[in-house]
Design a protein around this motif. Structure first.
Motif, PDB file in Angstrom:
ATOM      1  N   LYS A  14       0.846  -1.210   0.000  1.00 57.91           N
ATOM      2  CA  LYS A  14       0.000   0.000   0.000  1.00 57.91           C
ATOM      3  C   LYS A  14       0.872   1.247   0.000  1.00 57.91           C
ATOM      4  N   LYS A  15       2.083   1.099   0.580  1.00 62.92           N
ATOM      5  CA  LYS A  15       2.989   2.262   0.662  1.00 62.92           C
ATOM      6  C   LYS A  15       3.964   2.305  -0.506  1.00 62.92           C
ATOM      7  N   GLU A  16       4.419   1.120  -0.949  1.00 59.65           N
ATOM      8  CA  GLU A  16       5.491   1.080  -1.952  1.00 59.65           C
ATOM      9  C   GLU A  16       5.281  -0.121  -2.875  1.00 59.65           C
ATOM     10  N   GLN A  17       5.178   0.165  -4.177  1.00 61.31           N
ATOM     11  CA  GLN A  17       4.873  -0.934  -5.102  1.00 61.31           C
ATOM     12  C   GLN A  17       6.029  -1.305  -6.016  1.00 61.31           C
ATOM     13  N   ASP A  18       6.966  -0.373  -6.212  1.00 58.88           N
ATOM     14  CA  ASP A  18       8.063  -0.643  -7.133  1.00 58.88           C
ATOM     15  C   ASP A  18       9.190  -1.344  -6.374  1.00 58.88           C
TER      16      ASP A  18
END
Ligand code: EPU
Length: 335
Positions: free
Chosen positions: A38-42
């Motif tokens: 939810k905070k970081e996808q890459d």
């Protein structure tokens, strides 16, 4: 959920390549993974690190997937349905199956890596592929963070291939795999010559799943380097499939070339044989080389860089193209 900085990845990949992760996190539950996404996808996913060649430091957040646990979903009088979380070590799971009398995975003993990555390349050995016993794969959609299921058919399995290497590459994170295993009257697959030989050598006439697993372990240990001692990623290349016409032309020049019929028009030839015939088997170039007992396996003797090994792979590809007009496809992910 602590993010660590500047972590050496040498012990997190079976090739033993020493690159750095700028940021690194270990994830132990599906919930934590969802919160993180939810905070970081890459992110850069790291599981057993058994099918990758790291050629550079990793700038993205490295997510070490370490979700553990095995559950028996249901059992009838012939099969047991078992779900295994992605972070379980593959070989330890296979050994657990054998100890608990679940059949179907014994031919896949001693394959490095974790359960979560087994569907991606549809691991296979000695006449069995993991697709034969997978019922479903659970994964998190990286964009929506929702848990979804892929049925066996939806995984679009092929030889060392699946939907996770193609259409949906990079879109999902596999969190669990479910298997349908026999709990009695096991169907053994001992057709592979070397398994038969190992069983005969031990005078075993009515093999159990443990006997087959032991035979596979003996064969693998005799041919394949132990990643804990010599860094490697198993077969570096896929066995190429060529046209029958091409094969017949090559056979005139190389009458001893081994082959497997795929269809009326296609033949698979062992890449290991092509590489050996081209003089690379057992060749050592300082810190890296081609394994002495199985030419399909490239090895790191200690301090090789990923770039060195990739360069060797490209030299091998070029030579095979020149000698046999065959394009060898790399099986390992080059990062
Ligand atoms: N061969 C050679 N020289 C070599 C290696 C092999 O001439 O250096 C010849 C053998 O004599 C034999 C043929 O090639 O005639 C096949 O060899 P082998 O049985 O060792 O299997 P492979 O085709 O080289 C595949 C898988 C292995 C798996 C074995 C056993 C691929 C890319 N590799 O190797 O998988 O363990 O069959 O089923 O399909 C892996 O993927 O990491 C892996 C080790």
């Amino acid at each position: 959920m602590d993010i660590q900085e500047n972590i050496a990845l040498k012990n997190y990949n079976t090739f033993g390549i020493n690159v750095n992760a700028k940021r690194f996190i270990t994830i132990e539950s599906v919930y934590d993974l969802q919160q993180l996404l939810k905070k970081e996808q890459d992110v850069f996913l790291l599981s057993g690190g058994s099918n990758m060649l790291l050629t550079k430091d990793i700038d993205k957040l490295v997510v070490h997937l370490n979700i553990k646990g095995i559950s028996i979903d249901r059992e009838d009088d012939s099969h047991s349905y078992i779900t295994v979380n992605a972070g379980e070590n593959w070989h330890e799971f296979v050994q657990w199956c054998i100890a608990n009398n679940y059949g179907g995975l014994e031919n896949l003993s001693l394959i490095p890596g974790n359960v979560g990555t087994c569907p991606i390349q549809n691991i296979g050995a000695y006449g069995v592929e993991v697709k034969d016993v997978i019922t479903k794969v659970e994964a998190i959609d990286i964009v929506t963070c929702k848990l979804v299921e892929f049925s066996n058919a939806e995984c679009e399995f092929g030889y060392r291939n699946s939907i996770f290497k193609n259409k949906v590459k990079g879109k999902y994170i596999i969190t669990a795999v479910s298997f349908k295993l026999t709990n009695r009257n096991h169907t053994l697959n001992t057709s592979y010559g070397a398994i038969n030989q190992a069983l005969n050598d031990n005078l075993i006439k009515k093999p159990s799943i443990k006997d087959v697993s032991d035979a596979v372990i003996t064969i693998r240990q005799s041919k394949l380097p132990d990643p804990n001692k010599i860094g490697n990623s198993g077969s570096f290349f896929k066995n190429p499939v060529i046209s029958k016409t091409h094969f017949e032309l090559l056979l005139e020049k190389y009458p001893d070339m081994p082959s497997y019929i795929i269809s009326d028009t296609e033949i698979k030839v062992p890449a290991g044989w092509l590489i050996e015939k081209s003089g690379f088997k057992g060749k050592r170039f300082g810190e890296f080389g081609v394994h002495e007992k199985q030419a399909l396996v490239l090895v790191n003797y200690g301090n090789a860089s990923g770039k060195d090994i990739y360069k060797l792979a490209q030299d091998i590809q070029q030579t095979i193209r020149k000698n046999f007009s065959i394009n060898l496809e790399i099986e390992v992910n080059i990062i």
